[in-house]
Design a protein around this motif. Sequence first.
Motif, PDB file in Angstrom:
ATOM      1  N   ASP A  46      -0.970  -3.428   6.275  1.00 44.06           N
ATOM      2  CA  ASP A  46      -0.687  -3.139   4.873  1.00 44.06           C
ATOM      3  C   ASP A  46      -1.777  -3.730   3.971  1.00 44.06           C
ATOM      4  O   ASP A  46      -2.255  -3.090   3.039  1.00 44.06           O
ATOM      5  CB  ASP A  46       0.682  -3.714   4.514  1.00 44.06           C
ATOM      6  CG  ASP A  46       1.167  -3.289   3.136  1.00 44.06           C
ATOM      7  OD1 ASP A  46       0.803  -2.178   2.690  1.00 44.06           O
ATOM      8  OD2 ASP A  46       1.917  -4.062   2.520  1.00 44.06           O
ATOM      9  N   ARG A  89       4.093   2.351   2.529  1.00 46.34           N
ATOM     10  CA  ARG A  89       5.344   2.713   1.850  1.00 46.34           C
ATOM     11  C   ARG A  89       5.811   4.092   2.299  1.00 46.34           C
ATOM     12  O   ARG A  89       6.996   4.306   2.588  1.00 46.34           O
ATOM     13  CB  ARG A  89       5.133   2.690   0.326  1.00 46.34           C
ATOM     14  CG  ARG A  89       6.363   3.117  -0.466  1.00 46.34           C
ATOM     15  CD  ARG A  89       6.082   3.112  -1.968  1.00 46.34           C
ATOM     16  NE  ARG A  89       4.885   3.870  -2.299  1.00 46.34           N
ATOM     17  CZ  ARG A  89       4.842   5.209  -2.364  1.00 46.34           C
ATOM     18  NH1 ARG A  89       5.933   5.923  -2.099  1.00 46.34           N
ATOM     19  NH2 ARG A  89       3.729   5.820  -2.692  1.00 46.34           N
ATOM     20  N   VAL A  90       4.883   5.056   2.378  1.00 49.50           N
ATOM     21  CA  VAL A  90       5.231   6.406   2.821  1.00 49.50           C
ATOM     22  C   VAL A  90       5.737   6.384   4.262  1.00 49.50           C
ATOM     23  O   VAL A  90       6.750   7.015   4.596  1.00 49.50           O
ATOM     24  CB  VAL A  90       4.019   7.351   2.692  1.00 49.50           C
ATOM     25  CG1 VAL A  90       4.259   8.666   3.425  1.00 49.50           C
ATOM     26  CG2 VAL A  90       3.719   7.629   1.224  1.00 49.50           C
ATOM     27  N   TRP A 102      -0.982  12.235   5.286  1.00 48.59           N
ATOM     28  CA  TRP A 102      -0.592  11.160   4.375  1.00 48.59           C
ATOM     29  C   TRP A 102      -1.646  10.051   4.352  1.00 48.59           C
ATOM     30  O   TRP A 102      -1.897   9.447   3.309  1.00 48.59           O
ATOM     31  CB  TRP A 102       0.773  10.594   4.766  1.00 48.59           C
ATOM     32  CG  TRP A 102       1.930  11.415   4.294  1.00 48.59           C
ATOM     33  CD1 TRP A 102       2.810  12.131   5.058  1.00 48.59           C
ATOM     34  CD2 TRP A 102       2.355  11.612   2.941  1.00 48.59           C
ATOM     35  NE1 TRP A 102       3.738  12.755   4.277  1.00 48.59           N
ATOM     36  CE2 TRP A 102       3.486  12.451   2.964  1.00 48.59           C
ATOM     37  CE3 TRP A 102       1.875  11.163   1.706  1.00 48.59           C
ATOM     38  CZ2 TRP A 102       4.154  12.845   1.805  1.00 48.59           C
ATOM     39  CZ3 TRP A 102       2.538  11.559   0.548  1.00 48.59           C
ATOM     40  CH2 TRP A 102       3.660  12.386   0.597  1.00 48.59           C
ATOM     41  N   LYS A 113      -4.162  11.308   1.922  1.00 49.50           N
ATOM     42  CA  LYS A 113      -3.612  11.340   0.563  1.00 49.50           C
ATOM     43  C   LYS A 113      -3.490   9.935  -0.019  1.00 49.50           C
ATOM     44  O   LYS A 113      -3.539   9.764  -1.240  1.00 49.50           O
ATOM     45  CB  LYS A 113      -2.238  12.023   0.560  1.00 49.50           C
ATOM     46  CG  LYS A 113      -2.284  13.536   0.715  1.00 49.50           C
ATOM     47  CD  LYS A 113      -0.897  14.121   0.886  1.00 49.50           C
ATOM     48  CE  LYS A 113      -0.070  14.033  -0.371  1.00 49.50           C
ATOM     49  NZ  LYS A 113      -0.470  14.991  -1.426  1.00 49.50           N
ATOM     50  N   CYS A 114      -3.319   8.942   0.858  1.00 51.50           N
ATOM     51  CA  CYS A 114      -3.170   7.557   0.408  1.00 51.50           C
ATOM     52  C   CYS A 114      -4.485   6.782   0.452  1.00 51.50           C
ATOM     53  O   CYS A 114      -4.494   5.544   0.379  1.00 51.50           O
ATOM     54  CB  CYS A 114      -2.115   6.843   1.244  1.00 51.50           C
ATOM     55  SG  CYS A 114      -0.446   7.524   1.063  1.00 51.50           S
ATOM     56  N   SER A 118       0.822  -1.210   0.000  1.00 51.01           N
ATOM     57  CA  SER A 118       0.000   0.000   0.000  1.00 51.01           C
ATOM     58  C   SER A 118       0.856   1.260   0.000  1.00 51.01           C
ATOM     59  O   SER A 118       1.980   1.272   0.514  1.00 51.01           O
ATOM     60  CB  SER A 118      -0.910   0.015   1.242  1.00 51.01           C
ATOM     61  OG  SER A 118      -0.139   0.147   2.420  1.00 51.01           O
ATOM     62  N   ASP A 119       0.299   2.318  -0.577  1.00 47.43           N
ATOM     63  CA  ASP A 119       1.002   3.603  -0.597  1.00 47.43           C
ATOM     64  C   ASP A 119       1.252   4.114   0.816  1.00 47.43           C
ATOM     65  O   ASP A 119       2.312   4.666   1.104  1.00 47.43           O
ATOM     66  CB  ASP A 119       0.181   4.643  -1.374  1.00 47.43           C
ATOM     67  CG  ASP A 119       0.172   4.386  -2.876  1.00 47.43           C
ATOM     68  OD1 ASP A 119       1.062   3.648  -3.344  1.00 47.43           O
ATOM     69  OD2 ASP A 119      -0.720   4.915  -3.568  1.00 47.43           O
TER      70      ASP A 119
END
Length: 416
Positions: free
Chosen positions: A29, A11-12, A63, A66-67, A7-8
């Motif tokens: 995740d 990862r971030v 974040w 945003k994700c 997942s984004d």
Amino acid sequence: MTYHPKSDFMRVMMTRGFLADCTDYQALDQAFADGVVPGYIGFDATAKSLHVGSLIQIMMLRWLQKCGGKPIVLMGGGTTKIGDPSFRADERPLLTDAQIDDNIAGIKRAFAPYVRFGDGTTDAIMVNNAEWLDGLNYIGFLRDIGRHFSVNRMLSFESVKSRLDREQSLSFLEFNYMILQAYDFLELNRRYGCLLQMGGSDQWGNIVNGVDLTRRVIDHEVFGLTSPLLTTSDGKKMGKSQSGAVWLNGDMYSPYEFWQFWRNTTDADVGRFLKLYTELDLDECDRLGALQGAEINAAKVTLANAVTTLLHGAEAAAAAEATAREVFERGGIGDDLPTVTLTPTEVSDGIGIVQLFVRAGLSASGKDAKRLIAEGGARVNDDIVTDSARRFGAGDLADPLKLTAGKKRHALVVLG
């Protein structure tokens, strides 16, 4: 640990330095890969604004949204009445309901630039735990919730142990805090389907309690994720400046002062702070953080502009940079410096230089101001001040006075 997230969001968290620990990396995740994950962070209302020390948590909520997740901002209208004892040497002062409500109103303003609120699937919501804590039935709460907590285990948490090891009193009121925080997670899962609680690593024990309680009471799988407790490279706690807390609300800490705080970042922290507090590409963060000598100053300006733009807007960031350039490069006064306005009455008998530096926020106390003067770090209109007993009257304030502490912190004093 080597883990490659799907997942984004994960990862971030992992690549930008937000992740200290997680109750189950892979399952969380997968939850993000499968759909919208509502996640929350709690903020107690102990002041009218949050400060920079809370900004890492606010960026995590940003974040999250945003994700593709749903941020839940939990205001601690109920828990603030107790106070989180985690790693504190003493009990927090108790606030009235009116003071707490006033603080919550001020804190709300800090979130609007970072997350989008609304009724959509991934729109943020703000809730207040007073909704469910204020009306609790004590006997019922002990029977239904308290029975799931082991006092032995609660005493083993580092936040409690550190207080007891120093033989400092921990009131029964404060001891209840971790139970109430765990109950918050349970309630947020029931009411909003919340799957994730985030916080600083000092909250790990409280977060794990909430994960366990939710599983025990309603058999739902939820997750906890913590960020590192952030200190600067010289060991100072994030969120403090020489003149006190770096508040997020512009009426308590001006956009120029906020910009200047980031411009004064230590060289070794630039790359790390760019990853945590801005949305610049990771490769660019690494490139800027690796600069040396005079070039690192340009990276600090980039950091200050990016962080200030997120909170106060691009116009405020540009104005702050212009003022800084005017002050530092041309020796001028600049249009956006913090300003102290004195009344004629205040200067009728003269006002001391020590008091001026404290009033301007350039020194935290009179003692600090005297030390600054003794060390040659205080200037008035760019001239070094050596006499801590010096006083200024109305005639001295016919034109604005520029106060300078060290090389980089400035303020104006004017007569109103």
